[in-house]
Motif scaffolding. Sequence first.
Motif, mmCIF file in Angstrom:
data_model
loop_
_atom_site.group_PDB
_atom_site.id
_atom_site.type_symbol
_atom_site.label_atom_id
_atom_site.label_comp_id
_atom_site.label_asym_id
_atom_site.label_seq_id
_atom_site.Cartn_x
_atom_site.Cartn_y
_atom_site.Cartn_z
ATOM 1 N N ALA A 191 80.491 -9.074 17.718
ATOM 2 C CA ALA A 191 80.163 -7.883 18.351
ATOM 3 C C ALA A 191 78.742 -7.570 18.088
ATOM 4 O O ALA A 191 78.254 -8.085 17.289
ATOM 5 N N SER A 227 79.558 -0.535 16.985
ATOM 6 C CA SER A 227 79.725 -1.939 17.557
ATOM 7 C C SER A 227 80.324 -1.970 18.691
ATOM 8 O O SER A 227 81.338 -1.307 19.025
ATOM 9 N N GLY A 272 81.831 -4.776 21.835
ATOM 10 C CA GLY A 272 82.083 -6.223 22.071
ATOM 11 C C GLY A 272 83.623 -6.672 22.284
ATOM 12 O O GLY A 272 84.272 -5.322 22.537
ATOM 13 N N HIS A 294 86.969 -6.115 16.318
ATOM 14 C CA HIS A 294 87.046 -4.647 16.133
ATOM 15 C C HIS A 294 88.460 -4.327 15.528
ATOM 16 O O HIS A 294 88.773 -3.394 14.645
#
Length: 449
Positions: A110, A122, A124, A129
């Motif tokens: 990310a 962050s 992405g 995540h």
Amino acid sequence: MSERKWSFSDSMAEAVEAAGSPVELMRDLGVGKFTKVPDEITNWIEEQRSWRETVAFADQSYHMTDHNVEGPDALEFYSDFAVNNFDNAEPGKAKQLVVANPNGKFIGDAIWFHLSDEEFLSVGGAAAHNWLQYQAETGDYDVTAELQGRPVATDEDPNNFRFQVQGPEAIKVMEEAVDGDIPDLGFFNFDTVSIEGHEVNILRHGMAGEPGFEFWGPYEYGEEIKETVMDAGEEYGIRHLGSEAYQTPNAVLGWIPLVVPAIFDEGMEDYLEWLDVGQGLLSIGGSFDSEDITDYYFTPKELGYGHIINYDHDFVGREAIEAEGEPAREKVTLVWDPDDVVDVFASLFREGETHKFMRFPHPRSAACPYDEVLKDGDRVGLSTDKSYIYNKRDFISLAVVDSEYAEPGTEVSVLWGDPEDNTNKRVERHAMTEISATVATAPYSEDKR
């Protein structure tokens, strides 16, 4: 397609058990909706031309996940789970965050933004995540973490609009769009500017090797910001990218957007019980077909992230990554033979079986495409994301191949198609075919960012 034995309310562990294996769960699911942005705004060829000849505008607001982490232990938290060096971290700097599993296999990446001393964002794909959110919830860290899923999947408004301009005229467009001057930013540094009186974060960035900016702010005034930037770009020939053209620069830049995340290893059972299958599921497609999910894994080094790995701190996967040494496989670009590609279309006009249809500019029937790369009939690698690039007049893909075949100019072939027992409803009945390809460097284009 066989009857599904699991539901999206299951945990990943429950879904894998019901399906029989991770591969059975992920194979032939097809591909979900990528974004709310239409496939084309004008015409995908003209949209591709804009990032090389004038300036392209991209709306990134709907297809990525956002992860916010805040608290006194935030930097320690990232240092424990990411391969990156955080000694030089300071507000206003961004990094490409990479996380691996305990065995040193790649989970996800990310773009990471250091917003303030104890506040981070962050942006992405979900894989990295999800893993970080699990660690924040179950670990002993003084942090708060919030994960926003892909807005196109949740059907909720994103927290932020996220736009990008790129191309030779991108800097001039943003100079006209902002109130005042643009800060003098080094690559992957960001600051705040004002557009129509609204505070906007702006990152010095670029895709497909061209200069540009990524910028974001509260979603409620995103349309006003978009209109201002598009108006500023009109005299420079700005084009709004549709979702198809938007996805194609990845192949030129050398960034593989999605691979199977390495989350099914022994010792990760608790994580799979925590993870909702709807949040973590990706589909597999293509000619490569193995019953062993680990055959779909890569290491961070194999994906080209060796230069950002820092061994001056302990992080999950460090021992295995360090022990890997020089990777046995390397990321390359494959330039597909144009006559062989044309023959895929020509098969539609011949009697007999046809070859798997290529939907230009970005053929994609699964989230994670895996096609066999062959040399003299033996598999020597895996081809992933692929695109036709009008600016190059080439059809290219990103692949990870055995190092002995990674030299530019090496001749290989790609096995195009899906196995005979394929049940992906997005793929028609077809005959596999080998397409000749030539190894080239990744990135495939001169970097002008």
